[in-house]
Scaffold this motif. Structure first.
Motif, short mmCIF file in Angstrom:
data_model
loop_
_atom_site.label_atom_id
_atom_site.label_comp_id
_atom_site.label_asym_id
_atom_site.label_seq_id
_atom_site.Cartn_x
_atom_site.Cartn_y
_atom_site.Cartn_z
N VAL A 124 0.82 -1.21 0.00
CA VAL A 124 0.00 0.00 0.00
C VAL A 124 0.86 1.26 0.00
N THR A 125 1.88 1.29 0.85
CA THR A 125 2.68 2.51 1.00
C THR A 125 3.93 2.52 0.15
N GLY A 126 4.44 1.36 -0.17
CA GLY A 126 5.71 1.28 -0.91
C GLY A 126 6.90 1.51 -0.01
N VAL A 127 6.63 1.70 1.27
CA VAL A 127 7.70 1.96 2.24
C VAL A 127 7.83 0.79 3.17
N ARG A 128 9.04 0.42 3.42
CA ARG A 128 9.27 -0.71 4.32
C ARG A 128 9.22 -0.33 5.75
#
Length: 128
Positions: A124-128
């Motif tokens: 969803v965010t593309g951030v880990r």
């Protein structure tokens, strides 16, 4: 999203199984108490009818305060290792093994749930 539902159901089933194990241990010295076990996880997922709580066969038996989750059936354990002279079929060693098994499976289900949440967050965010 069915992954999260399945993981949640598995944790619910493991909780019910641990409750039955703890009641077996609590009744380990109760005369004529028969060890109990739960139906398999597959029976819960398929939606079979649940019994409404554990049935105590004697006034001295320690029973659960509530019912079991829908789809989990509690029945007499036909695989109990031994029976004592007083008719009790609870083997504490067998219950200890079962409790350790449940604890390991619960940790695994919780970890899979956490990993699924992390993957969904990344998607969803593309951030880990």
């Amino acid at each position: 999203m069915s992954f999260f539902q399945l993981a949640s159901q598995r944790m619910t089933w493991l909780g019910a199984r641990q409750t039955v194990i703890s009641e077996n241990v609590a009744n380990a010295d109760t005369p004529n108490y028969k060890a109990k076990t739960t139906s398999g996880f597959d029976a819960m997922v398929s939606g079979s009818e649940a019994m409404q709580g554990l049935r105590t066969t004697d006034a001295q038996h320690i029973g659960s305060g509530g019912g079991t989750p829908r789809g989990v059936q509690v029945q007499e354990d036909e695989t109990a290792w031994e029976g004592s002279i007083d008719g009790n079929t609870v083997a504490l060693e067998q219950q200890t093994i079962a409790a350790a098994e449940v604890a390991g499976n619960y940790r695994l289900a919780a970890e899979l749930y956490r990993k699924g949440h992390n993957l969904l967050t990344i998607a969803v965010t593309g951030v880990r």
